[in-house]
Design a protein around this motif. Sequence first.
Motif, PDB file in Angstrom:
ATOM      1  N   SER A 228     -15.703  -3.607  -3.142  1.00  0.00           N
ATOM      2  CA  SER A 228     -16.274  -3.266  -1.842  1.00  0.00           C
ATOM      3  C   SER A 228     -15.312  -2.385  -1.054  1.00  0.00           C
ATOM      4  CB  SER A 228     -16.573  -4.545  -1.054  1.00  0.00           C
ATOM      5  OG  SER A 228     -15.362  -5.152  -0.644  1.00  0.00           O
ATOM      6  N   ASP A 229     -15.864  -1.661  -0.089  1.00  0.00           N
ATOM      7  CA  ASP A 229     -15.039  -0.814   0.777  1.00  0.00           C
ATOM      8  C   ASP A 229     -14.021  -1.655   1.539  1.00  0.00           C
ATOM      9  OD1 ASP A 229     -16.309   1.465  -0.050  1.00  0.00           O
ATOM     10  OD2 ASP A 229     -17.671   1.578   1.675  1.00  0.00           O
ATOM     11  N   THR A 230     -14.400  -2.850   1.916  1.00  0.00           N
ATOM     12  CA  THR A 230     -13.484  -3.736   2.642  1.00  0.00           C
ATOM     13  C   THR A 230     -12.296  -4.107   1.764  1.00  0.00           C
ATOM     14  OG1 THR A 230     -15.354  -4.640   3.863  1.00  0.00           O
ATOM     15  CG2 THR A 230     -13.321  -5.911   3.898  1.00  0.00           C
ATOM     16  N   THR A 231     -12.551  -4.376   0.498  1.00  0.00           N
ATOM     17  CA  THR A 231     -11.466  -4.708  -0.425  1.00  0.00           C
ATOM     18  C   THR A 231     -10.527  -3.522  -0.606  1.00  0.00           C
ATOM     19  OG1 THR A 231     -12.901  -6.262  -1.587  1.00  0.00           O
ATOM     20  CG2 THR A 231     -10.937  -5.520  -2.759  1.00  0.00           C
TER      21      THR A 231
ATOM     22  N   THR B 187      -8.406  -3.189   2.503  1.00  0.00           N
ATOM     23  CA  THR B 187      -7.370  -4.226   2.508  1.00  0.00           C
ATOM     24  C   THR B 187      -6.277  -3.901   1.500  1.00  0.00           C
ATOM     25  OG1 THR B 187      -8.996  -5.888   3.163  1.00  0.00           O
ATOM     26  CG2 THR B 187      -6.952  -6.702   2.183  1.00  0.00           C
ATOM     27  N   ASN B 188      -6.670  -3.470   0.317  1.00  0.00           N
ATOM     28  CA  ASN B 188      -5.692  -3.122  -0.719  1.00  0.00           C
ATOM     29  C   ASN B 188      -4.804  -1.957  -0.295  1.00  0.00           C
ATOM     30  OD1 ASN B 188      -6.658  -5.174  -2.320  1.00  0.00           O
ATOM     31  ND2 ASN B 188      -7.857  -3.837  -3.651  1.00  0.00           N
TER      32      ASN B 188
ATOM     33  N   LEU C  98      -5.032   8.763   5.388  1.00  0.00           N
ATOM     34  CA  LEU C  98      -3.829   9.225   4.690  1.00  0.00           C
ATOM     35  C   LEU C  98      -3.107   8.117   3.939  1.00  0.00           C
ATOM     36  CD1 LEU C  98      -2.310  11.511   7.461  1.00  0.00           C
ATOM     37  CD2 LEU C  98      -3.613  12.196   5.464  1.00  0.00           C
ATOM     38  N   ARG C  99      -3.645   6.925   3.938  1.00  0.00           N
ATOM     39  CA  ARG C  99      -2.916   5.800   3.346  1.00  0.00           C
ATOM     40  C   ARG C  99      -2.580   6.018   1.875  1.00  0.00           C
ATOM     41  NH1 ARG C  99      -6.757   1.102   5.277  1.00  0.00           N
ATOM     42  NH2 ARG C  99      -8.173   2.781   4.698  1.00  0.00           N
ATOM     43  N   ALA C 100      -3.511   6.476   1.087  1.00  0.00           N
ATOM     44  CA  ALA C 100      -3.238   6.684  -0.340  1.00  0.00           C
ATOM     45  C   ALA C 100      -2.131   7.731  -0.539  1.00  0.00           C
ATOM     46  CB  ALA C 100      -4.510   7.097  -1.076  1.00  0.00           C
ATOM     47  N   ALA C 101      -2.189   8.801   0.214  1.00  0.00           N
ATOM     48  CA  ALA C 101      -1.150   9.836   0.121  1.00  0.00           C
ATOM     49  C   ALA C 101       0.196   9.295   0.578  1.00  0.00           C
ATOM     50  CB  ALA C 101      -1.544  11.056   0.953  1.00  0.00           C
ATOM     51  N   ARG C 102       0.201   8.503   1.633  1.00  0.00           N
ATOM     52  CA  ARG C 102       1.458   7.912   2.122  1.00  0.00           C
ATOM     53  C   ARG C 102       2.019   6.934   1.101  1.00  0.00           C
ATOM     54  NH1 ARG C 102       2.716   7.609   8.101  1.00  0.00           N
ATOM     55  NH2 ARG C 102       4.227   6.303   7.096  1.00  0.00           N
TER      56      ARG C 102
ATOM     57  N   ALA D 107      -0.847  -2.344   0.096  1.00  0.00           N
ATOM     58  CA  ALA D 107       0.046  -1.497  -0.697  1.00  0.00           C
ATOM     59  C   ALA D 107       0.992  -0.700   0.191  1.00  0.00           C
ATOM     60  CB  ALA D 107      -0.768  -0.559  -1.584  1.00  0.00           C
ATOM     61  N   LEU D 108       0.483  -0.169   1.289  1.00  0.00           N
ATOM     62  CA  LEU D 108       1.320   0.604   2.201  1.00  0.00           C
ATOM     63  C   LEU D 108       2.415  -0.275   2.804  1.00  0.00           C
ATOM     64  CD1 LEU D 108       1.717   3.405   3.381  1.00  0.00           C
ATOM     65  CD2 LEU D 108       0.091   2.823   5.176  1.00  0.00           C
ATOM     66  N   ALA D 109       2.042  -1.482   3.195  1.00  0.00           N
ATOM     67  CA  ALA D 109       3.037  -2.415   3.748  1.00  0.00           C
ATOM     68  C   ALA D 109       4.053  -2.819   2.685  1.00  0.00           C
ATOM     69  CB  ALA D 109       2.333  -3.648   4.303  1.00  0.00           C
ATOM     70  N   ALA D 110       3.598  -3.026   1.456  1.00  0.00           N
ATOM     71  CA  ALA D 110       4.500  -3.428   0.377  1.00  0.00           C
ATOM     72  C   ALA D 110       5.526  -2.343   0.070  1.00  0.00           C
ATOM     73  CB  ALA D 110       3.698  -3.770  -0.878  1.00  0.00           C
TER      74      ALA D 110
END
Length: 152
Positions: free
Chosen positions: A5-8, A11-12, A110-114, A16-19
Motif C-alpha cells: 500500500s501507499d501508506t506502507t 512509512t518505509n 525527495l526521500r528516495a533520492a535523499r 529508511a531515511l531516519a535509519a
Amino acid sequence: MTTVSDTTVETNLDTALAAVGSEIARTDGKSSLLLAFTGAVLAGLASVADKHLPPATQVFGAAGVLALAAASVLLLLVVRPRLRGGGRESFPAWAVMSEADIREVLHGDLRAARIRVLSRIAVRKFRRLQRAVDLILAALALLLLAVIGALF
C-alpha cells in the motif's frame, strides 16, 4: 503477487531515511571517540620520543606511530563535512538556490533520492572507520612489540 500500500511505502521511506541518518550519526560518534583515543596514545608516545630506546623498539614504535597517524587521518575524513555533490535533494544545493527553486525542488518527494545520497555517505564513512580501526589494531600490535623490545 502482493502489492504494497501507499501508506506502507510512505512509512518505509520515512523509516529508511531516519535509519540512514542514524547510521551517519553513529559513525561520527565512533570516530570522535577513536580520535580521542588515538590522540591520547600519540600524546603518551610523544613523552618517550626523546628517550634512548633499543633499535627494535624504535622501529616498531615508529611504525606504530605512523599507523596511528594514518588512522587519525581516516577518522578526520569520517567527521569532515561533505559539502559537494548530492544533487538537488541535498542541503548544499539548496544553499545556492533561490527560494522559488527550493520550493520547486521540494514540491516532489525527495526521500528516495535523499536515502540514496545519505546511504552513499554512510557507506563511505563506515569504510573509512573500518580502515581506521584496522590501522589502530595494527598500531597497538606494533606498539606491543616495541614494548617487548624495550624489555629485552
